[in-house]
Design a protein around this motif. Structure first.
Motif, mmCIF file in Angstrom:
data_model
loop_
_atom_site.group_PDB
_atom_site.id
_atom_site.type_symbol
_atom_site.label_atom_id
_atom_site.label_comp_id
_atom_site.label_asym_id
_atom_site.label_seq_id
_atom_site.Cartn_x
_atom_site.Cartn_y
_atom_site.Cartn_z
ATOM 1 N N ASP A 1 0.781 -1.185 -0.450
ATOM 2 C CA ASP A 1 0.145 -0.290 -0.128
ATOM 3 C C ASP A 1 0.927 1.505 0.060
ATOM 4 O OD1 ASP A 1 -2.093 -1.223 0.038
ATOM 5 O OD2 ASP A 1 -2.827 -1.397 2.726
ATOM 6 N N PRO B 1 0.066 5.130 1.166
ATOM 7 C CA PRO B 1 -1.217 5.974 1.414
ATOM 8 C C PRO B 1 -0.648 7.473 0.634
ATOM 9 C CG PRO B 1 0.039 5.108 3.541
ATOM 10 C CD PRO B 1 0.731 4.374 2.391
ATOM 11 N N ASP C 1 -2.210 6.937 -2.910
ATOM 12 C CA ASP C 1 -3.504 7.552 -2.917
ATOM 13 C C ASP C 1 -4.530 8.517 -2.857
ATOM 14 O OD1 ASP C 1 -4.233 4.477 -2.770
ATOM 15 O OD2 ASP C 1 -3.648 3.582 -0.827
ATOM 16 N N ARG C 2 -3.438 9.333 -1.674
ATOM 17 C CA ARG C 2 -4.013 11.087 -0.865
ATOM 18 C C ARG C 2 -4.106 11.682 -2.421
ATOM 19 N NH1 ARG C 2 -1.599 15.565 -1.026
ATOM 20 N NH2 ARG C 2 -0.047 14.741 -0.654
ATOM 21 N N ASP D 1 -6.604 10.544 -4.770
ATOM 22 C CA ASP D 1 -8.085 11.145 -4.518
ATOM 23 C C ASP D 1 -8.206 12.833 -4.246
ATOM 24 O OD1 ASP D 1 -8.448 8.413 -3.436
ATOM 25 O OD2 ASP D 1 -8.481 8.237 -1.477
ATOM 26 N N TRP E 1 -4.196 3.261 -10.935
ATOM 27 C CA TRP E 1 -4.614 3.551 -8.996
ATOM 28 C C TRP E 1 -6.095 4.567 -9.592
ATOM 29 C CZ3 TRP E 1 0.524 3.486 -6.862
ATOM 30 C CH2 TRP E 1 0.397 2.774 -5.918
ATOM 31 N N GLY F 1 -7.831 3.367 -5.264
ATOM 32 C CA GLY F 1 -5.855 2.938 -5.088
ATOM 33 C C GLY F 1 -5.776 1.305 -6.453
ATOM 34 N N GLN F 2 -4.658 0.922 -5.744
ATOM 35 C CA GLN F 2 -4.011 0.155 -7.079
ATOM 36 C C GLN F 2 -5.712 -0.421 -7.606
ATOM 37 O OE1 GLN F 2 -0.600 -1.567 -6.453
ATOM 38 N NE2 GLN F 2 -0.517 -0.354 -4.224
#
Length: 535
Positions: free
Chosen positions: A299, A301, A304-305, A308, A334, A339-340
């Motif tokens: 993961d 983050p 991810d952020r 998003d 992504w 996520g992935q």
């Protein structure tokens, strides 16, 4: 019956001495060197695509009347000159640590392939329509060196000198092999024309027909095809944002700059987010990072952020750590909030960079062998479903291989991307040479091509090979633009590798014919004993 023996004639004092062959030999080598330099000048970043046929015209003149071993010498001079200049960027990568040895060795190895091709050309040079058969033999050599040794080295193929101009539309018919063949046929036709016009007593008009056709027909066919090259969106369009975070110009020193490169791309993505929120740039449908812009170990983050906050799908170029501990060079899809969501791993790894073949031998030449792990190659087809479409991916070096983008297009890709990390290779010509490959691929497959590069040159390539607002080298930049999605397949994609197979088959048939005729001539001469008796 009586017999009289014939006596060999003896030279008289008035017999002129034999001419010294060395000035002519040196002249041919000098012409081959000049031709190799002209071929180099035809490649990017110079828009001098039209020089390439003249390079092969010079090579044809230098080969005229030569036999196998002499052809080898001419070909080696031509090839060594071309590759030494074309691959000069290797020094930016390895020079400080390795000196000139890798650059010289690779150039010499590639020149040996070309030398053999030129030697073999002498076997078909006396066949009817010789420029065609000689060009086929040249393309045979490009096919071989693109596959052998160690998966080959297709960099510097003739077709890659043609990202624009008269020959480029032929890519939509027969891909890179047909484009290269057309350029070489033109050059050899021009060379044959020069030789026949310079012939003692002047040429017969009929003797000029084949050289003139070879010199004019390929470019004419390409120009006639230009109106057929489609660029319109067939299934919508996508606004794409390229993030070029930049990297230090440090050559091998980039091995220790992974965190810096990741931080640069994070920072540039945050600038993109701010520009989107301020309305300075339109909200993209897809964001693309370059090759190996970050490491991914499970993961992440931070990414991810970012995705998003973009609220936009992204393709992230990453070194991906597998559960087995092996690493792959990948592009990861992504999705916001998810996520992935899928990844493609590079199939054509770079020898001695992403894996080390023949480690026991390589250890004699480089101190980095024991510190370099082998990446794990991926499998095709190179497609990712993202932004409500299928995107074909060819990672960096894979742009030089025909099958990667071809398989992606066949699997339904409506858009192509070529993420790359050329920061290793300095401010030289390598980045521009690679962009030229993507421009050829755009026409070959009838697709727009997105080229995100770590330190430049990043570009959005239209389906006709044109480039809008490419970025500069070694700068942080964001490039946002709209590209068409296309579904129609080109004849090149429908024929696939068969174009190359037919060209290679023609070369082999010509060589067998040339060798057979030469052997028959030798047997005929050997069977004609001189008359030594008279009745």
């Amino acid at each position: 019956m009586s017999a009289t023996a014939t006596q060999p004639e003896t030279p008289t004092s008035g017999t002129p001495p034999r001419a010294n062959p060395w000035p002519a030999r040196l002249g041919r080598i000098a012409l081959a060197v000049a031709a190799g330099l002209v071929l180099y000048l035809s490649f990017a970043p110079r828009p001098l695509w039209w020089l390439a046929p003249f390079a092969f015209a010079g090579l044809a003149v230098a080969l005229h009347g030569r036999r196998f071993w002499s052809g080898l010498g001419v070909g080696f001079a031509f090839g060594l000159t071309f590759f030494l200049t074309h691959l000069r960027w290797i020094q930016d990568f390895l020079g400080d640590d390795f000196g000139a040895a890798p650059w010289l060795a690779l150039s010499a190895l590639m020149a040996l392939f070309l030398a053999l091709a030129c030697g073999l050309m002498t076997l078909v040079a006396t066949l009817p329509a010789a420029p065609v058969w000689m060009a086929l033999v040249f393309l045979l050599h490009e096919t071989v060196r693109g596959r052998f040794p160690i998966n080959g080295f297709p960099w510097g193929r003739t077709a890659f000198s043609q990202p624009e101009g008269a020959y480029l539309p032929l890519a939509a018919i027969g891909g890179a092999p047909l484009v290269g063949f057309a350029v070489v046929v033109t050059g050899f036709g021009l060379g044959a024309l020069v030789v026949r016009l310079a012939a003692h007593g002047g040429p017969r008009p009929r003797a000029l027909a084949v050289p003139v056709l070879c010199a004019l027909l390929p470019a004419g066919a390409g120009l006639a095809l230009w109106p057929t090259i489609g660029t319109d969106a067939e299934s919508g369009s996508r606004t794409v944002a390229i993030v070029q975070g930049n990297a230090p110009d440090a050559g091998l020193g980039l091995l220790g700059q992974t965190r810096t490169i990741r931080a640069n791309h994070i920072a540039q993505t945050e600038r993109l987010i701010a520009d989107i929120r301020s309305g300075a740039v339109p909200k993209p449908d897809l964001v693309v990072w370059p090759e190996t812009a970050t490491d991914v170990r499970g993961d992440d983050p931070v990414i991810d952020r970012l995705v998003d906050e973009l609220d936009t799908p992204a393709l992230i170029g990453a070194k991906y750590r597998l559960p087995t501990g092996r690493t792959q060079n990948t592009v990861v899809a992504w999705e916001p909030g998810t996520g992935q969501d899928g990844r493609y791993a590079k199939q054509e790894l770079v020898p001695f960079a992403e894996y080390v073949p023949l480690r026991s031998l390589a250890r004699l030449f480089t101190p980095f062998v024991d510190d370099t792990g082998d990446m794990q190659e991926g499998t095709g087809p190179a497609n990712l479903d993202v932004a409500d479409t299928s995107v074909g991916v060819a990672i960096c070096y894979e742009a030089a291989y025909d099958y990667v983008s071809r398989e992606a297009t066949a699997a339904g890709a409506r858009l192509l991307t070529v993420p790359t990390n050329n920061a290793w290779y300095g401010p030289g010509e390598m980045s521009y040479q690679q962009l030229a490959m993507s421009r050829l691929r755009a026409v070959e497959h009838g697709r727009a091509v997105v080229v995100p590069a770590t330190s430049g040159v990043s570009a959005l390539v239209a389906p006709d090979g044109t480039v809008d607002r490419p970025t500069q080298l070694y700068t942080a930049a964001t490039l946002v633009g709209t590209v068409p999605l296309r579904e129609q397949t080109t004849l090149s994609d429908r024929l696939g590798a068969w174009t190359e197979y037919v060209l290679v088959g023609g070369a082999l048939a010509a060589l067998l014919t040339g060798i057979g005729l030469r052997l028959r001539t030798r047997r005929t001469r050997a069977g004609q004993a001189p008359q030594t008796a008279t009745d």
